[in-house]
Design a protein around this motif. Structure first.
Motif, PDB file in Angstrom:
ATOM      1  N   LEU A   1       0.908  -1.195  -0.100  1.00  8.79           N
ATOM      2  CA  LEU A   1      -0.020   0.132  -0.041  1.00  8.79           C
ATOM      3  C   LEU A   1       0.772   1.283  -0.019  1.00  8.79           C
ATOM      4  O   LEU A   1       1.840   1.028   0.402  1.00  8.79           O
ATOM      5  CB  LEU A   1      -0.784  -0.031   1.295  1.00  8.79           C
ATOM      6  CG  LEU A   1      -1.934  -1.156   1.254  1.00  8.79           C
ATOM      7  CD1 LEU A   1      -2.495  -1.220   2.818  1.00  8.79           C
ATOM      8  CD2 LEU A   1      -2.918  -0.785   0.202  1.00  8.79           C
ATOM      9  N   PRO A   2       0.489   2.334  -0.381  1.00  2.95           N
ATOM     10  CA  PRO A   2       1.165   3.578  -0.587  1.00  2.95           C
ATOM     11  C   PRO A   2       1.788   3.862   0.964  1.00  2.95           C
ATOM     12  O   PRO A   2       2.626   4.634   1.008  1.00  2.95           O
ATOM     13  CB  PRO A   2       0.095   4.576  -1.004  1.00  2.95           C
ATOM     14  CG  PRO A   2      -0.902   3.868  -1.783  1.00  2.95           C
ATOM     15  CD  PRO A   2      -1.016   2.580  -1.070  1.00  2.95           C
ATOM     16  N   GLY A   3       1.024   3.624   1.908  1.00  2.00           N
ATOM     17  CA  GLY A   3       1.658   4.088   3.613  1.00  2.00           C
ATOM     18  C   GLY A   3       2.794   3.217   3.811  1.00  2.00           C
ATOM     19  O   GLY A   3       3.232   3.745   4.609  1.00  2.00           O
ATOM     20  N   GLN A   4       3.311   2.146   3.076  1.00  6.72           N
ATOM     21  CA  GLN A   4       3.944   1.528   3.314  1.00  6.72           C
ATOM     22  C   GLN A   4       5.244   1.410   2.528  1.00  6.72           C
ATOM     23  O   GLN A   4       6.282   0.841   2.687  1.00  6.72           O
ATOM     24  CB  GLN A   4       3.397  -0.081   3.119  1.00  6.72           C
ATOM     25  CG  GLN A   4       2.420  -0.635   3.980  1.00  6.72           C
ATOM     26  CD  GLN A   4       1.756  -2.069   3.438  1.00  6.72           C
ATOM     27  OE1 GLN A   4       1.838  -2.217   2.398  1.00  6.72           O
ATOM     28  NE2 GLN A   4       1.392  -2.927   4.596  1.00  6.72           N
ATOM     29  N   ILE A   5       5.314   2.599   1.588  1.00  3.35           N
ATOM     30  CA  ILE A   5       6.630   2.671   0.808  1.00  3.35           C
ATOM     31  C   ILE A   5       7.046   4.052   1.260  1.00  3.35           C
ATOM     32  O   ILE A   5       6.311   4.934   1.672  1.00  3.35           O
ATOM     33  CB  ILE A   5       6.287   2.467  -0.396  1.00  3.35           C
ATOM     34  CG1 ILE A   5       5.348   3.522  -1.108  1.00  3.35           C
ATOM     35  CG2 ILE A   5       6.050   1.067  -0.932  1.00  3.35           C
ATOM     36  CD1 ILE A   5       4.767   3.476  -2.657  1.00  3.35           C
TER      37      ILE A   5
END
Length: 226
Positions: free
Chosen positions: A138-142
């Protein structure tokens, strides 16, 4: 000289009593990268939005591939932005609930491409932009740099004729910013896409073929001297 692909002529735009554009013009040729520079509030983002058919100018014309954008219906302009135009914004604007590969595939899915094919093409672009390993995240994990490369992949996955990039490195450190610009520039040249790049940073504008400076809503076109 390459044929003009996108032409904005004598564009004017007011927001209330505040003029954002005062007769600004810009011609974009197929396959070139144009940097639109100017200070905050100069009108450079408004110029980009008018050229992309997001905002209607109060006066002046925008012609894309021989068609007057202002004469298109809302449906036609929406299809144009989905198929012929790609967009990269300062903060990526990825959908937080979707994985990275689903974010990249989104424009294809909206245009009716089947999920398997859309995700196959999306993974190819993620690999090309050196972030294939984040496809399932997910975007929040990168990181911010990875997220902006995912955003570039989303802009290019439809193989657009024009990519509009509004301060694409503005939220990144210099190292990640350089990498994003290198990859965006190379990918655009490989596919033949034109790029309209809004920035206030000379190091980012250096990736362009020429520069247009916007001051107080008017534009000055500067050909790059080799």
């Amino acid at each position: 000289m390459t044929e003009a692909l996108l032409v904005g002529t004598d564009l004017h735009k007011m927001y209330g009593t505040t003029p954002a554009l005062r007769g600004s013009s810009l011609t974009v040729r197929a396959g070139e990268i144009v940097a639109v520079m100017g200070s905050s509030g100069s009108g450079k983002s408004t110029l980009l939005h008018c050229l992309a058919g997001i905002v209607r100018p109060d006066d002046g014309t925008v012609v894309y591939a021989g068609r007057l954008i202002s004469s298109m219906t809302d449906v036609e302009r929406s299809a144009l932005r989905r198929r012929d135009f790609g967009f990269v914004f300062q903060f990526g604007q990825l959908v937080p609930e979707l994985t990275c590969v689903e974010n990249v595939a989104l424009p294809l899915r909206l245009d009716g491409v089947r999920r398997k094919e859309a995700e196959r093409r999306s993974r190819e672009w993620l690999d090309r932009l050196e972030v294939g390993d984040v496809a399932g995240k997910l975007p929040g994990q990168i990181s911010g740099g990875q997220g902006q490369r995912v955003a570039v992949a989303r802009a290019l996955v439809t193989e657009p004729k024009v990519v509009f990039a509004d301060e694409p490195t503005g939220a990144l450190d210099s190292l990640n910013g350089e990498k994003v610009m290198q990859l965006l520039g190379q990918a655009a040249r490989d596919t033949g896409a034109a790029v309209v790049l809004v920035t206030h940073e000379p190091r980012v504008a250096a990736y362009a073929d020429r520069e247009v400076v916007v001051r107080d809503g008017a534009s000055l076109d500067l050909e790059r001297v080799a």
